[in-house]
Design a protein around this motif. Structure first.
Motif, short mmCIF file in Angstrom:
data_model
loop_
_atom_site.label_atom_id
_atom_site.label_comp_id
_atom_site.label_asym_id
_atom_site.label_seq_id
_atom_site.Cartn_x
_atom_site.Cartn_y
_atom_site.Cartn_z
N GLU A 1 -14.21 -46.10 25.93
CA GLU A 1 -15.24 -47.05 26.36
C GLU A 1 -15.95 -46.43 27.55
O GLU A 1 -15.33 -45.67 28.30
N PRO A 2 -17.23 -46.72 27.78
CA PRO A 2 -17.88 -46.19 28.98
C PRO A 2 -17.15 -46.64 30.24
O PRO A 2 -16.73 -47.79 30.34
N VAL A 3 -16.98 -45.70 31.17
CA VAL A 3 -16.24 -45.99 32.40
C VAL A 3 -17.23 -46.13 33.55
O VAL A 3 -18.07 -45.26 33.76
N LEU A 4 -17.14 -47.22 34.27
CA LEU A 4 -18.08 -47.48 35.37
C LEU A 4 -17.53 -47.02 36.71
O LEU A 4 -18.27 -46.61 37.58
N ALA A 5 -16.20 -47.11 36.88
CA ALA A 5 -15.62 -46.83 38.19
C ALA A 5 -15.65 -45.32 38.47
O ALA A 5 -15.11 -44.53 37.71
N PHE A 6 -16.33 -44.95 39.54
CA PHE A 6 -16.47 -43.53 39.84
C PHE A 6 -15.15 -42.93 40.30
O PHE A 6 -14.90 -41.75 40.08
N ASP A 7 -14.30 -43.76 40.92
CA ASP A 7 -13.00 -43.26 41.38
C ASP A 7 -12.18 -42.77 40.19
O ASP A 7 -11.49 -41.76 40.27
N ALA A 8 -12.26 -43.53 39.08
CA ALA A 8 -11.51 -43.14 37.90
C ALA A 8 -12.00 -41.79 37.39
O ALA A 8 -11.21 -40.94 36.97
N VAL A 9 -13.32 -41.58 37.48
CA VAL A 9 -13.88 -40.31 37.04
C VAL A 9 -13.34 -39.18 37.92
O VAL A 9 -12.95 -38.12 37.44
N LEU A 10 -13.31 -39.44 39.24
CA LEU A 10 -12.82 -38.40 40.16
C LEU A 10 -11.35 -38.09 39.90
O LEU A 10 -10.93 -36.94 39.96
N ALA A 11 -10.57 -39.14 39.60
CA ALA A 11 -9.16 -38.91 39.30
C ALA A 11 -9.03 -38.04 38.05
O ALA A 11 -8.16 -37.17 37.97
N LEU A 12 -9.94 -38.27 37.11
CA LEU A 12 -9.91 -37.48 35.89
C LEU A 12 -10.27 -36.02 36.19
O LEU A 12 -9.70 -35.10 35.61
N VAL A 13 -11.23 -35.84 37.13
CA VAL A 13 -11.65 -34.48 37.48
C VAL A 13 -10.44 -33.66 37.92
O VAL A 13 -10.30 -32.49 37.57
N ARG A 14 -9.54 -34.30 38.63
CA ARG A 14 -8.37 -33.59 39.09
C ARG A 14 -7.50 -33.12 37.92
O ARG A 14 -6.99 -32.00 37.92
N ARG A 15 -7.37 -33.99 36.91
CA ARG A 15 -6.56 -33.59 35.76
C ARG A 15 -7.25 -32.49 34.97
O ARG A 15 -6.61 -31.57 34.48
N LEU A 16 -8.59 -32.58 34.89
CA LEU A 16 -9.32 -31.52 34.20
C LEU A 16 -9.14 -30.20 34.94
O LEU A 16 -8.97 -29.14 34.33
N ALA A 17 -9.17 -30.30 36.29
CA ALA A 17 -8.99 -29.07 37.09
C ALA A 17 -7.61 -28.48 36.84
O ALA A 17 -7.44 -27.26 36.78
N GLY A 18 -6.61 -29.36 36.66
CA GLY A 18 -5.27 -28.88 36.33
C GLY A 18 -5.25 -28.17 34.98
O GLY A 18 -4.64 -27.11 34.85
N ASP A 19 -5.97 -28.73 34.00
CA ASP A 19 -6.05 -28.08 32.68
C ASP A 19 -6.69 -26.70 32.82
O ASP A 19 -6.21 -25.71 32.26
N LEU A 20 -7.80 -26.68 33.58
CA LEU A 20 -8.51 -25.40 33.76
C LEU A 20 -7.59 -24.39 34.43
O LEU A 20 -7.60 -23.21 34.08
N ALA A 21 -6.82 -24.86 35.43
CA ALA A 21 -5.95 -23.95 36.16
C ALA A 21 -4.98 -23.27 35.20
O ALA A 21 -4.75 -22.06 35.29
N ARG A 22 -4.44 -24.04 34.24
CA ARG A 22 -3.51 -23.44 33.28
C ARG A 22 -4.22 -22.42 32.40
O ARG A 22 -3.71 -21.34 32.14
N MET A 23 -5.45 -22.77 31.96
CA MET A 23 -6.19 -21.82 31.13
C MET A 23 -6.48 -20.54 31.89
O MET A 23 -6.33 -19.43 31.38
N LEU A 24 -6.92 -20.71 33.14
CA LEU A 24 -7.28 -19.53 33.94
C LEU A 24 -6.04 -18.69 34.23
O LEU A 24 -6.09 -17.47 34.26
N GLU A 25 -4.91 -19.37 34.44
CA GLU A 25 -3.68 -18.66 34.75
C GLU A 25 -3.28 -17.79 33.55
O GLU A 25 -2.87 -16.65 33.71
N ALA A 26 -3.45 -18.36 32.35
CA ALA A 26 -3.10 -17.59 31.15
C ALA A 26 -3.97 -16.35 31.03
O ALA A 26 -3.55 -15.33 30.50
N ARG A 27 -5.19 -16.45 31.54
CA ARG A 27 -6.09 -15.30 31.46
C ARG A 27 -5.97 -14.39 32.66
O ARG A 27 -6.64 -13.36 32.73
#
Lengths: 293, 468
Positions: free
Chosen positions: B206-232
């Motif tokens: 569903e569309p998310v309105l709360a910007f804090d939730a988006v920022l919290a998600l950004v952190r998890r995405l950054a964690g995903d990226l960190a794993r990808m970058l680490e593998a490379r």
């Protein structure tokens, strides 16, 4: 930064030079802030004694240039103090854009002449005072720095008691001196530990009336511990990186001496003073050129 | 005046593009018309292209009014090809468009199906291009006429012809195009934007309105990226956060770091700073549909081992500070000085962004026992002063700067600095610089441009800098 250099040989060369300089001058930076002394001594015993050892390190210090023409002197004094405080650690200088038009842009080639390594200086150009204060607080939280310098113009409502207190707290937390230059600003209450008025002093003349090392007249306007508010005239010795005494009386006498002995030729520097394309017969010869070529 | 384009209802009523407006009005007196605006059409298409990037990073604009999406490896995120097509159609219909969708093994086949197939083609298995008319090759009026006259009606008939004959009669371009439309040859699309090195994304149910939730998600995405970058074995230098709003607007925020980095905390903090420093805040509108964090540039990442004196860790803390300041105030405002090997005082030092990796420069050592040779403040351009000199080649005796008269107490000079002849106009006079101090101790760097007695006019004086 050297550690992430693309070219390892340049990095190596730079490290070699840095090491050689550090060994020669024996001024390698202490590794952790705990080992930096709690006070920044001027290196001038009389002044340090009056200040109970110098300026407190984790504190905000204000330097006022009453007239805009004195801003260069106040800026120079702050840089010299930053050199004393930071040693070989990097320093952050935040300048307001407006100052650039009014008092000139920072010229990095002049920094080694005051004993600072320009590559250890990070300059932040702030659009306005609000962002200057933001950058100041941000920088003051970085443990790797030796000092934070802020320069801005005039009386600004963005710099109120709250923001001055915020800066002072940030300085206290990270044990980092924040030196703030204010140009053409009224003296208002704030959280600064000391407040100074800075004017240039007449320098000690070198041979043939050449201007000598920078000389500053400092007037203590405020001290948190209620010390005597006095005035000092100090000279910055770049080679030893200390402030030295210069009495106001000296300057007056020097000036008198100059007046009595007019006609001292000005000195030549790296290039000959004599014009190569004209007959130098009209020049006064033998008037004590120190060096030519 | 002619009709530029007609909507589905208009087509059903017998209107077609290219018809004169008068004819159309004669048929349908109440016909609503709007002036054509190709620029705004193109802008709208660009917005749709940006929005389509939530389905795949490879999006190209297919002129005049199409979008080409390379969905290789993306369909499973949306429940297979059918689910993806459904999602795309639903999204575009919500915007008020009536899209024609075609899914095919090659871009040319998809284009031909969408334009000439006459209906949606929602799976690659059903993509049958042989039944399309020869017009689907878009080979121009003349070729089309020639093909029709030769009795070649559809692409199957064309395929039956020997390619050599076709090439001899219509050129090799037609054969290539035919192979592409038939899916025998694949010409990849050129995406609008460079493909990121790696990316992580989340779609909200569903569309998310709360910007804090988006920022919290950004952190998890950054964690995903960190794993990808680490593998490379790499760290990112430039990160881009794309926020896809449910109304089709896409907001992109870019942060850069001065050194390769993959620490989720750092990435999150830089992005939060970037958002905080935005002049126009991020408007959630009706909510965000999906969030994507991509690494646009990466470099090899060396593990940091603290050395004995702790300098390495300090350097890192400093680089962090530079990144934070650059993110907040812009890289062009956080600077470091660099020396140039020149005697021109203006060019002797310049500022470069502190984030850029440059060779550390060696600065000239001052002479012991001398006063400063170079000022700490420089006026560029130099400011004109009125000066009075005792002797023609001497320093000024007194001068007026900004309406204030200064009496000179000490002076040293001249230091003659000639302009670099390979840079300036011939005939530019050289400058004689003096370091002078007035009776109040203010120290100036002034110069005289030109010499007395050389040209008719007296030389002019300028103030170039201020000493401490």
């Amino acid at each position: 930064m050297p550690a992430t250099m693309a070219d390892p040989s340049a990095d190596l060369a730079f490290r070699r030079v840095r090491l050689a300089r550090a060994l020669l001058s024996d001024r390698a930076a202490p590794a952790d802030p705990a080992r930096l002394p709690a006070r920044i001594a001027f290196g001038l015993p009389a002044l340090d004694k009056a200040l109970q050892g110098g300026l407190a390190r984790g504190a905000l210090h204000e330097f006022h240039a009453i007239e805009s023409a004195d801003a260069a002197a106040a800026g120079g004094l702050m840089l010299a103090l930053a050199r004393r405080a930071a040693g070989a650690r990097p320093t952050v200088l935040v300048r307001q854009d407006f100052l650039e038009r009014e008092t000139g842009a920072l010229h990095p080639a002049g920094l080694p002449e005051l004993g600072l390594d320009p590559s250890r200086l990070i300059v932040v150009r702030a659009r306005d005072v609000a962002s200057l204060l933001q950058a100041g607080v941000e920088a003051a939280r970085c443990p790797a720095l030796g000092a934070v310098l802020l320069e801005f113009w005039g009386d600004h409502r963005a710099f109120d008691l709250t923001s001055s207190r915020r800066l002072a707290l940030a300085a206290q937390e990270s044990a980092l001196p924040i030196l703030m230059m204010r140009v053409a600003a009224p003296v208002a209450p704030g959280a600064a530990t000391t407040r100074w008025e800075v004017r240039p002093g007449l320098s000690r003349a070198l041979e043939a009336r050449a201007p000598g090392p920078p000389c500053f007249r400092l007037r203590l306007l405020k001290h948190r511990q209620g010390l005597d508010l006095r005035e000092w005239c100090v000279e910055w010795n770049r080679d030893r990186a200390v402030f030295e005494s210069r009495h106001a009386g000296d300057a007056a006498q020097d000036l008198l001496h100059d007046r009595l002995q007019p006609g001292g030729a000005s000195l030549s520097r790296a290039v000959p003073a004599l014009p190569a394309d004209r007959d130098p017969a009209g020049e006064r010869a033998g008037s004590g050129f120190r060096r030519a070529g | 005046m002619r009709l530029a384009s007609v909507d589905a209802r208009g087509l059903a009523l017998g209107l077609h593009p290219g018809m004169t407006l008068a004819d159309a009005r004669a048929r349908l007196p109440g016909l609503p018309v709007h002036p054509a605006d190709p620029a705004r059409d193109a802008a709208a298409l660009a917005v749709l292209a940006a929005e389509s990037e939530m389905f795949t990073p490879m999006v190209a604009i297919d002129l005049p009014h199409g979008l080409m999406l390379d969905i290789t490896g993306c369909a499973h995120l949306f429940g297979g090809e059918a689910g993806l097509m459904r999602r795309i159609r639903q999204r575009f219909r919500q915007r008020g468009y009536s899209p024609v969708l075609a899914l095919a093994p090659t871009p040319d086949a998809a284009r031909a199906l969408a334009r000439f197939g006459g209906r949606d083609c929602l799976s690659a298995e059903a993509a049958e291009t042989r039944v399309l008319p020869v017009a689907a090759l878009e080979a121009g009026e003349e070729t089309l006429l020639a093909l029709t006259r030769a009795g070649l009606k559809d692409l199957a008939a064309l395929e039956a012809c020997p390619p050599g004959v076709l090439a001899a009669r219509f050129g090799a371009g037609l054969v290539t195009k035919l192979r592409r439309v038939l899916g025998q040859d694949n010409a990849r699309i050129t995406p609008l934007r460079h493909l990121p090195e790696c990316l992580a994304e989340r779609h909200f149910p569903e569309p998310v309105l709360a910007f804090d939730a988006v920022l919290a998600l950004v952190r998890r995405l950054a964690g995903d990226l960190a794993r990808m970058l680490e593998a490379r074995g790499e760290g990112g230098r430039r990160f881009e956060l794309s926020l896809f709003r449910s109304d089709g607007q896409v907001r992109r925020l870019v942060v850069e770091t001065g050194h390769p980095c993959r620490d989720p905390d750092v990435i999150e903090r830089l992005l939060a700073l970037r958002i905080e420093a935005l002049a126009d805040p991020v408007d959630p509108g009706f909510g965000f549909d999906s969030v994507r964090l991509a690494v646009l540039a990466s470099e090899a990442f060396g593990q940091v081992q603290p050395d004995f004196d702790g300098h390495r860790l300090e350097d890192l803390a400093l680089e962090d500070l530079i990144d934070r300041l650059s993110t907040r105030f812009g890289a062009a405002r956080v600077l470091r000085a660099e020396a140039e090997d020149t005697h021109d005082p203006v060019r002797a030092a310049r500022f470069v962004p502190a984030q850029s990796q440059t060779a550390p420069s060696l600065w000239p050592e001052p002479e012991p026992g001398e006063g400063p040779r170079r000022p700490i403040r420089l006026f560029e351009p130099p400011q004109a002063i009125e000066a009075l000199a005792e002797v023609p080649d001497g320093p000024p005796l007194r001068f007026r700067w900004r309406r204030v008269l200064h009496e000179v107490a000490r002076a040293e000079g001249p230091e003659r600095i000639a302009p670099e002849w390979w840079r300036v106009e011939p005939g530019t006079p050289s400058r004689d610089y003096y370091r002078i101090e007035d009776s109040q101790g203010r120290r100036f760097w002034v110069f005289r441009q030109g010499f007395y007695g050389q040209s008719g006019q007296p030389p002019r004086w300028f103030l170039h800098g201020l000493f401490a």
